[in-house]
Scaffold this motif. Structure first.
Motif, PDB file in Angstrom:
ATOM      1  N   GLN A  88      86.890 115.405  24.924  1.00 47.02           N
ATOM      2  CA  GLN A  88      87.085 116.840  24.786  1.00 47.02           C
ATOM      3  C   GLN A  88      86.760 117.484  26.123  1.00 47.02           C
ATOM      4  O   GLN A  88      86.067 116.902  26.951  1.00 47.02           O
ATOM      5  CB  GLN A  88      86.234 117.420  23.653  1.00 47.02           C
ATOM      6  N   ALA A  90      85.531 120.741  26.575  1.00 44.04           N
ATOM      7  CA  ALA A  90      84.634 121.899  26.536  1.00 44.04           C
ATOM      8  C   ALA A  90      83.313 121.634  27.244  1.00 44.04           C
ATOM      9  O   ALA A  90      82.783 122.511  27.933  1.00 44.04           O
ATOM     10  CB  ALA A  90      84.379 122.312  25.092  1.00 44.04           C
ATOM     11  N   THR A 119      90.136 124.042  21.458  1.00 48.05           N
ATOM     12  CA  THR A 119      89.355 123.388  22.525  1.00 48.05           C
ATOM     13  C   THR A 119      87.850 123.613  22.385  1.00 48.05           C
ATOM     14  O   THR A 119      87.091 123.322  23.307  1.00 48.05           O
ATOM     15  CB  THR A 119      89.801 123.845  23.938  1.00 48.05           C
ATOM     16  N   ARG A 120      87.401 124.131  21.246  1.00 49.65           N
ATOM     17  CA  ARG A 120      85.965 124.325  21.042  1.00 49.65           C
ATOM     18  C   ARG A 120      85.312 122.997  20.662  1.00 49.65           C
ATOM     19  O   ARG A 120      85.989 122.026  20.335  1.00 49.65           O
ATOM     20  CB  ARG A 120      85.710 125.369  19.951  1.00 49.65           C
ATOM     21  N   ASP A 153      85.796 124.281   9.695  1.00 45.40           N
ATOM     22  CA  ASP A 153      85.621 125.299  10.736  1.00 45.40           C
ATOM     23  C   ASP A 153      84.825 126.501  10.234  1.00 45.40           C
ATOM     24  O   ASP A 153      85.214 127.655  10.446  1.00 45.40           O
ATOM     25  CB  ASP A 153      86.975 125.763  11.278  1.00 45.40           C
ATOM     26  N   VAL A 226      78.321 125.929  18.287  1.00 46.54           N
ATOM     27  CA  VAL A 226      79.755 125.833  18.591  1.00 46.54           C
ATOM     28  C   VAL A 226      79.995 126.522  19.929  1.00 46.54           C
ATOM     29  O   VAL A 226      79.696 127.722  20.085  1.00 46.54           O
ATOM     30  CB  VAL A 226      80.609 126.488  17.489  1.00 46.54           C
ATOM     31  N   TYR A 227      80.529 125.769  20.890  1.00 41.86           N
ATOM     32  CA  TYR A 227      80.804 126.326  22.216  1.00 41.86           C
ATOM     33  C   TYR A 227      82.304 126.510  22.401  1.00 41.86           C
ATOM     34  O   TYR A 227      83.102 125.597  22.112  1.00 41.86           O
ATOM     35  CB  TYR A 227      80.261 125.412  23.311  1.00 41.86           C
ATOM     36  N   ASP A 228      82.678 127.685  22.879  1.00 40.95           N
ATOM     37  CA  ASP A 228      84.077 128.029  23.133  1.00 40.95           C
ATOM     38  C   ASP A 228      84.283 128.127  24.652  1.00 40.95           C
ATOM     39  O   ASP A 228      83.768 129.043  25.296  1.00 40.95           O
ATOM     40  CB  ASP A 228      84.404 129.375  22.473  1.00 40.95           C
ATOM     41  N   ARG A 232      83.725 131.305  26.798  1.00 45.39           N
ATOM     42  CA  ARG A 232      82.482 130.931  27.490  1.00 45.39           C
ATOM     43  C   ARG A 232      81.273 131.474  26.726  1.00 45.39           C
ATOM     44  O   ARG A 232      80.377 132.112  27.278  1.00 45.39           O
ATOM     45  CB  ARG A 232      82.484 131.451  28.935  1.00 45.39           C
ATOM     46  N   VAL A 234      78.582 130.507  23.218  1.00 44.36           N
ATOM     47  CA  VAL A 234      78.098 129.548  22.234  1.00 44.36           C
ATOM     48  C   VAL A 234      77.524 130.315  21.050  1.00 44.36           C
ATOM     49  O   VAL A 234      76.818 131.309  21.219  1.00 44.36           O
ATOM     50  CB  VAL A 234      77.041 128.590  22.840  1.00 44.36           C
ATOM     51  N   GLU A 275      75.198 134.656  19.041  1.00 48.37           N
ATOM     52  CA  GLU A 275      76.155 134.273  20.069  1.00 48.37           C
ATOM     53  C   GLU A 275      75.582 134.592  21.443  1.00 48.37           C
ATOM     54  O   GLU A 275      75.018 135.667  21.642  1.00 48.37           O
ATOM     55  CB  GLU A 275      77.492 134.993  19.866  1.00 48.37           C
ATOM     56  N   THR A 344      78.340 122.888  30.133  1.00 52.09           N
ATOM     57  CA  THR A 344      79.512 123.638  29.714  1.00 52.09           C
ATOM     58  C   THR A 344      80.587 123.670  30.798  1.00 52.09           C
ATOM     59  O   THR A 344      80.301 123.673  31.991  1.00 52.09           O
ATOM     60  CB  THR A 344      79.131 125.081  29.340  1.00 52.09           C
TER      61      THR A 344
END
Length: 473
Positions: A88, A90, A119-120, A153, A226-228, A232, A234, A275, A344
């Motif tokens: 992945q 991310a 892409t998370r 999810d 969960v990191y996006d 940018r 989490v 977040e 990250t």
């Protein structure tokens, strides 16, 4: 003949042979000899020897069972822990697991890295209370549940709520399974070992005990993040678990302020998601309490050592993990240690394309043209036909059954992802249309054309996504 020669040479007077027997199994034989002018063994001495050997047999049998259980638990845990993080984009990941000392036994610590849509990536660290095979099996069940819930999810707080319900259910099952069952003769027979007898010398009172360990109520802690890499950001929630640490690109280390939810299994209490914006290159450290709790130092000293080790972090995450463990586990840990380090990354603006689509069926053709034009810029002309089909079906569904605003997003990473979002929370339903029906085949076509597809919900509505594999060079 040789034994006879030895007996005559040493003046053998009497021999007492006592079998070492436990659970109707002979583990060995104890041979006692008297030589010279000593008197032969008396009946009382024979009784004492038999009693001593019987106690030794119990100890040997329990030691063998403990060793077998520990070996099985270690094998099970190592087979369940992620040996190699999935591919992945991310985060860059390094993981370490250190089992507890032999006296403590194997615990139920685990970690996981789960790729998500868009892409998370989900980062998970958990800890089941207790030690031994029971803790390892419980860890396996919770880890499987987390992966299943992550595939749906769910937001971190909702996922922990479902996991909390599962632990409560497992506790209810364990209570019913471990309860005494009266037999016809009024006795009690339910060892809690799945039909096997408990170790000799262990008590059986409703739930089972092995060396003081109770098999019944399950307790666990968990941290789910969960990191996006596009936003940018989490999102985190925790259930009685230590807060994670983060090293920012400028070198500062801080502990994230995540509300302390209750441990799993208590029920009735809410979890909360927070977040946090993280710049690319930030280093997240997720760990179990075995890393920072030790009888050799207080908690503040352990946290200071962790901050110092992360402050000196270099580019090699494996070296960073070694430095962290070296600073905090000088002595063999009393509890298992699970450590997950994640640096990250961020997706560039040239990898993402966004459009807002008007809620008009006539705009579906515009959405197809926008998607085809973007694929041409990316050099993905081979995927234009299928992408136009996916965009057409998803945008049409959003216009017919959703609510504005409607957004279309394409993401080019290790795969091509097409996402269509709207403000309705109604989930799509995949069904097989009848032969004479004119509609109802849209999602079926998407499912057939895409490598993966799914739905995720948020506070703003829902997103339907579909992935396609990139063409090989």
């Amino acid at each position: 003949a040789a034994r006879g020669v030895w007996a005559r040479r040493h003046g053998l007077v009497s021999v007492l042979t006592v079998p070492v027997t436990a659970r109707e199994t002979t583990l060995g034989v104890v041979v006692l000899c008297r030589l010279g002018a000593a008197a032969p063994f008396s009946p009382d001495e024979q009784s004492i020897a038999e009693e001593l050997v019987a106690h030794a047999a119990i100890c040997l049998d329990n030691a063998r069972r403990f060793t077998r259980e520990r070996t099985t638990a270690l094998t099970l845990q190592h087979s369940l822990l992620q040996q190699r993080p999935p591919r992945q984009a991310a985060v860059e990941v390094a993981t370490r697991y250190v089992p507890a000392s032999g006296q403590a036994g194997v615990g139920g610590d685990w970690y996981d890295v789960i790729p998500l849509s868009g892409t998370r990536v989900a980062l998970v660290v958990g800890d089941v209370t207790g030690h031994g095979l029971h803790a390892s099996v419980t860890m396996a069940r919770l880890r499987t549940a987390v992966r299943t819930l992550a595939d749906v999810d769910l937001p971190p707080d909702e996922l922990l709520s479902h996991l909390d319900d599962l632990v409560i259910s497992l506790n209810a099952e364990a209570g019913a399974w471990g309860s005494p069952r009266p037999e016809a003769g009024g006795g009690v027979e339910d060892s809690g070992f799945g039909g096997a007898d408990p170790p000799l010398g262990a008590a059986t009172l409703g739930t089972s005990l092995l060396d003081g360990q109770v098999f019944g109520d399950i307790g666990a802690t968990c941290l789910y993040a969960v990191y996006d890499p596009i936003a940018r950001r989490v999102a985190l929630a925790r259930a009685g678990h230590p807060v994670p640490a983060v090293r920012l690109p400028d070198g500062d280390v801080e502990f994230l302020d995540v509300p302390a939810g209750p441990p799993l299994g208590l029920g009735g209490l809410a979890f909360e998601t927070v977040e946090v914006d993280l710049p690319a290159g930030s280093l997240l450290a997720l760990f179990t309490d075995g890393l920072i709790e030790s009888r050799h130092r207080d908690l503040d000293e352990s946290l200071a050592l962790l901050v110092s080790a992360l402050t000196q972090a270099g580019s090699d995450l494996l070296a960073v993990s070694e430095r962290v463990l070296g600073a905090l586990t000088l002595h063999r840990p009393e509890d298992d240690v699970a450590l997950l380090l994640a640096r990250t990354r961020a997706l560039g603006a040239d990898q993402v394309a966004n459009w807002e689509i008007a809620p008009d069926p006539a705009c579906v053709a515009d959405a197809r043209r926008l998607a085809a034009r973007q694929l041409a810029r990316w050099g993905l002309d081979e995927l234009v036909f299928v992408t136009e089909l996916v965009v057409s079906e998803l945008v049409t569904n959003a216009i017919r059954h959703g609510r504005p605003p409607i957004r279309l997003r394409l993401i080019r990473d290790s795969a091509l992802t097409c996402e269509v979002s709207d403000s309705s929370s109604t989930a799509p339903h995949l069904r097989r249309a009848r032969t004479m029906e004119e509609g109802g085949r849209g999602l079926m076509l998407v499912a057939q054309c895409a490598t993966r597809w799914g739905t995720r919900h948020s506070s703003d509505g829902k997103t339907i996504w579909a992935e396609q594999a990139l063409p090989t060079a």
